[in-house]
Design a protein around this motif. Sequence first.
Motif: not given
Length: 301
Positions: A63-71, A105-107, A109-118
């Motif tokens: 689970s990750l905060p929506v609209n946050s950035e991760v590496t 993008l979304s989070s 049930n313990g899962s998150s959807t990420l979109e690469l920014l590059q």
Amino acid sequence: MQYRIYKDNVKIKETTSKQVEIAGLKPKTTYTLGVSAYNGLRESTRATITMTTRGLVMTVDKSLPVNSEVTLEYVEYPLGSVPIGTEPAGMFGGGNRKKLKARVLSSANGSSTLELLQAIEDTKTNLIVDADDPKKWFKVNAVSGGVFNFTDEYAELTVSGLTQDRWIGFSMNIIPKVINAGDEFTISVPLYISSSTPYQAGAVCIKEHASGKVAIAQNLPDGPKDKWFNLELTKSAGVKLTDTSQSFYLFLGRNGSIKAGKPTMYYTKEAQSSFKDNAHLANIGNGSLAAFDGYKAVYLK
């Protein structure tokens, strides 16, 4: 009536259909697309749009905060061996390592959807040394009227006061290996050409530094001006290269201003990254998440 289709100012298709599919676009990459009408004698004014493709999307078991950035950390294992038990702390044997930014993008049930920014297409073996740091570029004919500016993102050249054509520019090293005549390469260079620069006032080329033999040469295209675009060339080497010091060149031959971003040069037939969209990053222990596709791996740090 025929229609001519352009991508980044290069004609890629000529068709009679009003619907065209453009293949080979890269994720999270900006393109300028154009279309003109052609009746066999004259071509109409070209209509253009600028668009950016969507980034690769993946799911993580966290689970990750929506609209946050991760590496994320991208690593390749050419031997096909990924030591899962020691990753990502050691990453022994991995190559082409790079950090990738992604947005949540979304989070749920313990899962998150990420979109690469590059885009990650530059994970091909880059044959240009120090391409990630424009400050490592060499000045060519710097005393002949060129003013150079180097930043972390680009190298800039402004030429003024010339009364005759004179080549002034940058060079970079290519990885020292033999390049045979006929070998096919693709060169990709982000460019920003000032509107004060005449068309075809400059060129990119690959040549032997010692002998001056030119393997690949291409004039700068007719635009666009005052905006960043990606110049991509696929050429066959005209001569065999053995001396590869300062062998990649970008020149201005007249007054004007140009910026160059981080270039890539790779064997055209080298396989693209096999990392697929909608990859799933699974928990591999020690709080680490990883996804594998062939010998490619991405880690959430």
